[in-house]
Design an enzyme around this catalytic site. Structure first.
Site, mmCIF file in Angstrom:
data_model
loop_
_atom_site.group_PDB
_atom_site.id
_atom_site.type_symbol
_atom_site.label_atom_id
_atom_site.label_comp_id
_atom_site.label_asym_id
_atom_site.label_seq_id
_atom_site.Cartn_x
_atom_site.Cartn_y
_atom_site.Cartn_z
ATOM 1 C CB CYS A 59 -0.974 -0.026 1.182
ATOM 2 S SG CYS A 59 -2.375 1.093 0.988
ATOM 3 N NE ARG A 112 -9.785 4.536 2.919
ATOM 4 C CZ ARG A 112 -8.576 5.122 2.817
ATOM 5 N NH1 ARG A 112 -8.480 6.435 2.722
ATOM 6 N NH2 ARG A 112 -7.487 4.392 2.802
ATOM 7 C CG HIS A 158 -3.463 -3.315 4.081
ATOM 8 N ND1 HIS A 158 -2.295 -2.759 4.549
ATOM 9 C CD2 HIS A 158 -4.092 -2.325 3.398
ATOM 10 C CE1 HIS A 158 -2.217 -1.488 4.181
ATOM 11 N NE2 HIS A 158 -3.289 -1.202 3.467
#
Length: 251
Positions: free
Chosen positions: A95, A129, A195
């Site tokens: 990320c 997002r 993640h």
């Protein structure tokens, strides 16, 4: 005895979503095979040379945390990281750590943060997002396995010339939610938005990273198979749920 040295870059800043668990996964998969592993944390202000490391890990962070890193990168560490990437050292970048390896990050408000520039890609901040469990297929040059993970980013990453995506999105958003690409692969740098940590439930991807580092150091890998029944069960169950759209909620 063979040995790999792992550098954990900026652990005090880039540490979202348990991403440091990726290092623990790599350690154990080496130890189970009788391969020694040394891990060292290199943070803000540290001036240690990076030439002796075999594998680098950079985790995820928020936008303001990435901005904190700019001064440290400009002090010379950014050039050292780029030199290690150019030299074929293995990197796993998650990320914000992935974005940091690119040319720049431009926030939604138009503030441009110049980053390492190790490869030709850039990131632009969005107003929404991209979040959720997702899956992607690695390219053949990265092992070709499927990867399941969790993404949560507003940045849209666009790849330029001379770099390839790490994989193709099966379900989810990936780099930008537009072109079905996920992550980046250039030299031995693996960048992804996944993640989690991503490696424990993706043993094939984990071993591909280790093989890349071992070949770079010793000219061969010779990794014997491990008993990965639990890891593969976790991967397969999550892949099925992601593709069915039931991941993250009760079925």
């Amino acid at each position: 005895m063979r040995k790999l040295k792992i550098c954990h870059l900026y652990p005090e800043v880039l540490n979202l979503y348990g991403d440091r668990g990726n290092i623990r996964c790599l350690q154990k998969r080496l130890e189970w095979r009788g391969i020694s592993c040394e891990v060292k944390k290199v943070g803000l202000g540290d001036k240690d040379p990076l030439t002796d490391y075999d594998l680098f890990f950079i985790g995820g962070g928020q936008d303001f945390e990435q901005e904190v890193l700019l001064e440290d990168l400009r002090s010379g560490k950014g050039a050292s990281i780029k030199a290690a990437a150019d030299d074929g050292k293995t990197f796993l970048c998650i990320c914000g750590g992935y974005q940091m390896m690119g040319q720049y990050y431009e926030t939604h408000e138009g503030v441009k943060c110049e980053f390492i520039g190790a490869a030709d890609f850039y990131t632009q901040g969005g107003d929404t997002r991209m979040i959720g469990n997702y899956a992607f297929q690695l390219g053949k040059e990265s092992g070709g396995s499927t990867v399941v993970g969790f993404e949560n980013h507003s940045g849209r990453t666009y790849l330029g010339s001379g770099v390839q995506p790490l994989g193709t999105v099966m379900k989810g958003y990936g780099n930008n939610g537009e072109d079905q690409t996920e992550g980046v692969r250039f030299h031995n740098v693996f960048g992804t938005y996944s993640h989690g940590p991503v490696l424990p439930k993706n043993p094939e991807f984990s071993d591909w990273l280790l093989e890349t580092a071992l070949v770079r150091r010793y000219g061969r890998a010779d990794l014997e198979p491990l008993e990965d029944a639990f890891e593969r069960a976790a991967h397969d169950t999550m892949l099925e749920r992601v593709c069915k759209g039931t991941a993250g909620r009760e079925e």
